[in-house]
Design a protein around this motif. Structure first.
Motif, PDB file in Angstrom:
ATOM      1  N   SER A   2       0.833  -1.198   0.000  1.00 40.23           N
ATOM      2  CA  SER A   2       0.000   0.000   0.000  1.00 40.23           C
ATOM      3  C   SER A   2       0.873   1.255   0.000  1.00 40.23           C
ATOM      4  O   SER A   2       2.049   1.216   0.329  1.00 40.23           O
ATOM      5  CB  SER A   2      -0.941  -0.001   1.203  1.00 40.23           C
ATOM      6  N   ALA A   3       0.240   2.359  -0.340  1.00 39.54           N
ATOM      7  CA  ALA A   3       0.935   3.633  -0.419  1.00 39.54           C
ATOM      8  C   ALA A   3       1.353   4.087   0.975  1.00 39.54           C
ATOM      9  O   ALA A   3       0.646   3.842   1.956  1.00 39.54           O
ATOM     10  CB  ALA A   3       0.028   4.681  -1.054  1.00 39.54           C
ATOM     11  N   PRO A   4       2.497   4.773   1.081  1.00 43.89           N
ATOM     12  CA  PRO A   4       2.931   5.273   2.385  1.00 43.89           C
ATOM     13  C   PRO A   4       1.956   6.305   2.948  1.00 43.89           C
ATOM     14  O   PRO A   4       1.218   6.962   2.204  1.00 43.89           O
ATOM     15  CB  PRO A   4       4.287   5.928   2.099  1.00 43.89           C
ATOM     16  N   ALA A   5       1.963   6.460   4.252  1.00 43.79           N
ATOM     17  CA  ALA A   5       1.038   7.374   4.924  1.00 43.79           C
ATOM     18  C   ALA A   5       1.222   8.810   4.450  1.00 43.79           C
ATOM     19  O   ALA A   5       0.243   9.545   4.285  1.00 43.79           O
ATOM     20  CB  ALA A   5       1.228   7.284   6.439  1.00 43.79           C
ATOM     21  N   ALA A   6       2.460   9.230   4.208  1.00 41.87           N
ATOM     22  CA  ALA A   6       2.723  10.607   3.758  1.00 41.87           C
ATOM     23  C   ALA A   6       2.091  10.847   2.384  1.00 41.87           C
ATOM     24  O   ALA A   6       1.528  11.919   2.123  1.00 41.87           O
ATOM     25  CB  ALA A   6       4.221  10.874   3.701  1.00 41.87           C
ATOM     26  N   PHE A   7       2.152   9.848   1.520  1.00 43.49           N
ATOM     27  CA  PHE A   7       1.558   9.967   0.187  1.00 43.49           C
ATOM     28  C   PHE A   7       0.043  10.079   0.297  1.00 43.49           C
ATOM     29  O   PHE A   7      -0.576  10.925  -0.340  1.00 43.49           O
ATOM     30  CB  PHE A   7       1.955   8.746  -0.656  1.00 43.49           C
ATOM     31  N   ARG A   8      -0.557   9.250   1.143  1.00 41.32           N
ATOM     32  CA  ARG A   8      -2.011   9.300   1.331  1.00 41.32           C
ATOM     33  C   ARG A   8      -2.449  10.640   1.918  1.00 41.32           C
ATOM     34  O   ARG A   8      -3.480  11.192   1.539  1.00 41.32           O
ATOM     35  CB  ARG A   8      -2.467   8.138   2.213  1.00 41.32           C
ATOM     36  N   THR A   9      -1.657  11.196   2.815  1.00 39.09           N
ATOM     37  CA  THR A   9      -1.966  12.504   3.401  1.00 39.09           C
ATOM     38  C   THR A   9      -1.940  13.592   2.335  1.00 39.09           C
ATOM     39  O   THR A   9      -2.814  14.463   2.295  1.00 39.09           O
ATOM     40  CB  THR A   9      -0.970  12.836   4.528  1.00 39.09           C
ATOM     41  N   GLN A  10      -0.934  13.537   1.461  1.00 37.55           N
ATOM     42  CA  GLN A  10      -0.854  14.512   0.369  1.00 37.55           C
ATOM     43  C   GLN A  10      -2.041  14.372  -0.576  1.00 37.55           C
ATOM     44  O   GLN A  10      -2.557  15.372  -1.082  1.00 37.55           O
ATOM     45  CB  GLN A  10       0.452  14.354  -0.407  1.00 37.55           C
ATOM     46  N   LEU A  11      -2.491  13.150  -0.804  1.00 42.37           N
ATOM     47  CA  LEU A  11      -3.676  12.931  -1.643  1.00 42.37           C
ATOM     48  C   LEU A  11      -4.898  13.588  -1.011  1.00 42.37           C
ATOM     49  O   LEU A  11      -5.671  14.254  -1.696  1.00 42.37           O
ATOM     50  CB  LEU A  11      -3.955  11.437  -1.832  1.00 42.37           C
ATOM     51  N   LEU A  12      -5.067  13.399   0.266  1.00 44.58           N
ATOM     52  CA  LEU A  12      -6.217  13.988   0.969  1.00 44.58           C
ATOM     53  C   LEU A  12      -6.168  15.519   0.899  1.00 44.58           C
ATOM     54  O   LEU A  12      -7.203  16.170   0.727  1.00 44.58           O
ATOM     55  CB  LEU A  12      -6.249  13.532   2.427  1.00 44.58           C
ATOM     56  N   ASP A  13      -4.979  16.087   1.008  1.00 43.29           N
ATOM     57  CA  ASP A  13      -4.845  17.545   0.942  1.00 43.29           C
ATOM     58  C   ASP A  13      -5.185  18.086  -0.444  1.00 43.29           C
ATOM     59  O   ASP A  13      -5.608  19.232  -0.577  1.00 43.29           O
ATOM     60  CB  ASP A  13      -3.421  17.971   1.312  1.00 43.29           C
ATOM     61  N   ALA A  14      -5.015  17.284  -1.472  1.00 47.51           N
ATOM     62  CA  ALA A  14      -5.252  17.722  -2.848  1.00 47.51           C
ATOM     63  C   ALA A  14      -6.715  17.593  -3.276  1.00 47.51           C
ATOM     64  O   ALA A  14      -7.105  18.136  -4.316  1.00 47.51           O
ATOM     65  CB  ALA A  14      -4.365  16.927  -3.810  1.00 47.51           C
ATOM     66  N   ILE A  15      -7.535  16.917  -2.511  1.00 47.46           N
ATOM     67  CA  ILE A  15      -8.920  16.649  -2.912  1.00 47.46           C
ATOM     68  C   ILE A  15      -9.718  17.913  -3.228  1.00 47.46           C
ATOM     69  O   ILE A  15     -10.413  17.958  -4.251  1.00 47.46           O
ATOM     70  CB  ILE A  15      -9.647  15.756  -1.881  1.00 47.46           C
ATOM     71  N   PRO A  16      -9.667  18.974  -2.416  1.00 47.40           N
ATOM     72  CA  PRO A  16     -10.465  20.160  -2.768  1.00 47.40           C
ATOM     73  C   PRO A  16     -10.107  20.741  -4.141  1.00 47.40           C
ATOM     74  O   PRO A  16     -10.998  21.133  -4.899  1.00 47.40           O
ATOM     75  CB  PRO A  16     -10.149  21.157  -1.644  1.00 47.40           C
ATOM     76  N   ARG A  17      -8.830  20.771  -4.462  1.00 50.39           N
ATOM     77  CA  ARG A  17      -8.426  21.311  -5.770  1.00 50.39           C
ATOM     78  C   ARG A  17      -8.825  20.359  -6.902  1.00 50.39           C
ATOM     79  O   ARG A  17      -9.215  20.799  -7.978  1.00 50.39           O
ATOM     80  CB  ARG A  17      -6.934  21.592  -5.777  1.00 50.39           C
ATOM     81  N   LEU A  18      -8.744  19.068  -6.652  1.00 50.29           N
ATOM     82  CA  LEU A  18      -9.188  18.097  -7.659  1.00 50.29           C
ATOM     83  C   LEU A  18     -10.684  18.231  -7.908  1.00 50.29           C
ATOM     84  O   LEU A  18     -11.144  18.177  -9.054  1.00 50.29           O
ATOM     85  CB  LEU A  18      -8.867  16.671  -7.218  1.00 50.29           C
ATOM     86  N   ARG A  19     -11.455  18.419  -6.838  1.00 53.11           N
ATOM     87  CA  ARG A  19     -12.914  18.575  -6.987  1.00 53.11           C
ATOM     88  C   ARG A  19     -13.246  19.836  -7.775  1.00 53.11           C
ATOM     89  O   ARG A  19     -14.134  19.822  -8.624  1.00 53.11           O
ATOM     90  CB  ARG A  19     -13.593  18.628  -5.619  1.00 53.11           C
ATOM     91  N   ARG A  20     -12.531  20.921  -7.495  1.00 51.04           N
ATOM     92  CA  ARG A  20     -12.787  22.167  -8.217  1.00 51.04           C
ATOM     93  C   ARG A  20     -12.486  21.984  -9.706  1.00 51.04           C
ATOM     94  O   ARG A  20     -13.263  22.403 -10.557  1.00 51.04           O
ATOM     95  CB  ARG A  20     -11.928  23.289  -7.611  1.00 51.04           C
ATOM     96  N   TYR A  21     -11.377  21.320 -10.016  1.00 57.49           N
ATOM     97  CA  TYR A  21     -11.033  21.079 -11.422  1.00 57.49           C
ATOM     98  C   TYR A  21     -12.057  20.153 -12.072  1.00 57.49           C
ATOM     99  O   TYR A  21     -12.521  20.414 -13.187  1.00 57.49           O
ATOM    100  CB  TYR A  21      -9.624  20.488 -11.528  1.00 57.49           C
TER     101      TYR A  21
END
Length: 180
Positions: A2-21
């Motif tokens: 599975s993906a490292p915890a730091a990578f998953r955290t960065q994914l979660l932080d990017a969700i608002p910008r992904l949703r806007r796009y």
């Protein structure tokens, strides 16, 4: 693995910008959320392919863009034709020209290619190089689409800057007078 915890955290932080796009691409909250979910699933499935020297948001936006293109291709195979008031069929949704134009409607009326660049460069504040990388097009194409998109938005929104700009010489017609 599975993906490292730091990578998953960065994914979660990017969700608002992904949703806007995603919302700027599909104009439907549920479809945008589905698109973001697809992009996040792909990112998690291929996290080991992510180049740490690259910006994660650019990588995720690229995945979102490609997922959207996949969905458009899939829907175009099965898209029914809409029937207008006269009984004839036309492709796609009808545009209400009498409605007041606001930015959202104006953006929706732009071609997808221009809308993508406008959102990435204008809203997400990405560089031309990042836009080109995400959309897989040359930087010159990004700049021309951005220029055409901005001009189209100004025209759709009736910008006062356009009214102050004189018409080109070819567009001006001399007035004729009758001489008696």
């Amino acid at each position: 693995m599975s993906a490292p915890a730091a990578f998953r955290t960065q994914l979660l932080d990017a969700i608002p910008r992904l949703r806007r796009y995603a919302r700027s691409l599909v104009y439907d909250t549920h479809a945008a959320d589905d698109l973001v979910q697809t992009a996040l699933e792909r990112a998690l499935a291929h996290w080991h392919q992510f180049d740490q020297r690259r910006d994660l948001l650019a990588w995720l936006l690229s995945i979102t863009h490609n997922a959207h293109l996949d969905e458009v291709r899939k829907q175009s195979r099965y898209a029914p034709l809409a029937e207008d008031d006269s009984g004839t069929q036309q492709a796609g949704p009808a545009i209400d020209l009498d409605a007041g134009l606001d930015l959202l409607r104006a953006l929706q009326r732009l071609p997808l290619e221009q809308r993508e660049v406008l959102v990435l460069a204008g809203v997400e504040q990405l560089s031309y190089a990042e836009c080109a990388d995400i959309l897989r097009i040359p930087i010159g194409t990004v700049m021309s689409r951005l220029s055409r998109g901005r001009a189209a938005l100004r025209a759709l929104l009736g910008s006062p800057a356009d009214a102050a700009t004189p018409a080109p010489a070819a567009a001006r017609r001399p007035t004729l007078r009758r001489i008696a």
